[in-house]
Design a protein around this motif. Structure first.
Motif, short mmCIF file in Angstrom:
data_model
loop_
_atom_site.label_atom_id
_atom_site.label_comp_id
_atom_site.label_asym_id
_atom_site.label_seq_id
_atom_site.Cartn_x
_atom_site.Cartn_y
_atom_site.Cartn_z
N ARG A 125 26.18 37.66 33.37
CA ARG A 125 26.44 37.64 34.81
C ARG A 125 27.75 36.93 35.14
N LEU A 126 28.04 35.82 34.45
CA LEU A 126 29.27 35.07 34.72
C LEU A 126 30.49 35.91 34.36
N SER A 127 30.53 36.44 33.16
CA SER A 127 31.67 37.27 32.74
C SER A 127 31.82 38.49 33.64
N SER A 128 30.70 39.11 34.01
CA SER A 128 30.76 40.29 34.89
C SER A 128 31.36 39.93 36.24
N ARG A 129 30.99 38.76 36.78
CA ARG A 129 31.53 38.35 38.07
C ARG A 129 33.02 38.06 37.98
N LEU A 130 33.44 37.44 36.87
CA LEU A 130 34.86 37.16 36.67
C LEU A 130 35.68 38.44 36.57
N VAL A 131 35.13 39.46 35.94
CA VAL A 131 35.80 40.75 35.85
C VAL A 131 36.01 41.32 37.26
N ARG A 132 34.99 41.22 38.10
CA ARG A 132 35.11 41.74 39.47
C ARG A 132 36.18 40.98 40.25
N VAL A 133 36.28 39.67 40.04
CA VAL A 133 37.30 38.87 40.73
C VAL A 133 38.69 39.29 40.24
N ARG A 134 38.85 39.48 38.92
CA ARG A 134 40.14 39.92 38.39
C ARG A 134 40.53 41.29 38.93
N ARG A 135 39.56 42.17 39.10
CA ARG A 135 39.85 43.48 39.70
C ARG A 135 40.31 43.34 41.14
N ASP A 136 39.69 42.43 41.90
CA ASP A 136 40.12 42.19 43.28
C ASP A 136 41.54 41.65 43.32
N ILE A 137 41.89 40.79 42.37
CA ILE A 137 43.25 40.26 42.30
C ILE A 137 44.23 41.37 41.94
N ALA A 138 43.89 42.16 40.92
CA ALA A 138 44.78 43.25 40.49
C ALA A 138 44.99 44.27 41.59
N ALA A 139 43.97 44.50 42.41
CA ALA A 139 44.07 45.47 43.49
C ALA A 139 44.74 44.89 44.73
N GLY A 140 45.05 43.59 44.70
CA GLY A 140 45.71 42.96 45.84
C GLY A 140 44.77 42.57 46.96
N ARG A 141 43.45 42.62 46.72
CA ARG A 141 42.49 42.23 47.75
C ARG A 141 42.37 40.71 47.88
N ILE A 142 42.72 40.00 46.81
CA ILE A 142 42.78 38.54 46.80
C ILE A 142 44.18 38.17 46.33
N VAL A 143 44.85 37.28 47.05
CA VAL A 143 46.22 36.90 46.68
C VAL A 143 46.36 35.39 46.65
N ARG A 144 47.31 34.95 45.85
CA ARG A 144 47.63 33.52 45.76
C ARG A 144 48.81 33.25 46.68
N ARG A 145 48.67 32.25 47.51
CA ARG A 145 49.73 31.86 48.44
C ARG A 145 50.04 30.38 48.24
N MET A 146 51.10 29.93 48.89
CA MET A 146 51.49 28.53 48.81
C MET A 146 51.60 27.97 50.23
N ALA A 147 51.15 26.73 50.38
CA ALA A 147 51.31 26.01 51.64
C ALA A 147 51.66 24.57 51.30
N HIS A 148 52.81 24.12 51.77
CA HIS A 148 53.26 22.75 51.51
C HIS A 148 53.27 22.43 50.01
#
Length: 166
Positions: free
Chosen positions: A134-157
């Motif tokens: 379950r943990l690895s499967s969830r991490l794969v889904r998060v990586r897919r969201d990142i690769a698809a641009g649905r989750i992005v890393r931003r910077m503030a201060h």
């Protein structure tokens, strides 16, 4: 292990083969990783879903003053209270010269898109232990969201953070 294999619907041989081939399985023989997993297991028992190291240790840029971050994933019924952290702190754990900093979490439901610590863990995390996949499967889904641009890393201060794209 027999019980876990049975619960997963696998023969013991198949279960062992999958575990040995799983990401992070080579770390099981590393003393510090084994100690961290043992401490998490002693606190949570069968309620432990998995343990993942992330942050500077996992990226390979651990500095002299760094700690080792662990994502300790518990079943939903476990209350994530300060008492759980106190119990962890009762036996301070070190990874070499570095203190270990646990982050107790629940596995997010499948319908929830996550960011924050889950995105960091998905990018540079190393699974040290998981009871099932379950943990690895969830991490794969998060990586897919990142690769698809649905989750992005931003910077503030000067500080990075992850967010869902609207």
């Amino acid at each position: 292990m027999r019980e876990t294999a049975r619960d997963a619907g696998l023969s013991l041989n198949e279960y062992c083969a999958r575990r040995l081939g799983a990401p992070g399985s080579a770390l099981a023989v590393e003393a510090d990783a084994a100690t961290a997993v043992a401490q998490a297991a002693s606190l949570l028992g069968r309620e432990l879903i998995g343990v993942l190291a992330f942050g500077s240790w996992a990226r390979g840029d651990l500095a002299a003053g760094s700690d080792v971050d662990l994502l300790v994933v518990a079943e939903p019924g476990v209350e994530l209270t300060r008492e759980l952290y106190r119990r962890w702190d009762a036996t301070p754990l070190r990874w070499g010269e570095h203190p270990v900093d646990p982050h107790f979490v629940h596995l997010p439901p499948p319908e929830v898109r996550v960011a924050g610590v889950w995105a960091e863990a998905a990018i540079d995390g190393v699974v040290l232990f998981e009871r099932d996949f379950r943990l690895s499967s969830r991490l794969v889904r998060v990586r897919r969201d990142i690769a698809a641009g649905r989750i992005v890393r931003r910077m503030a201060h000067g500080q990075p953070y992850w967010t869902e794209v609207a």
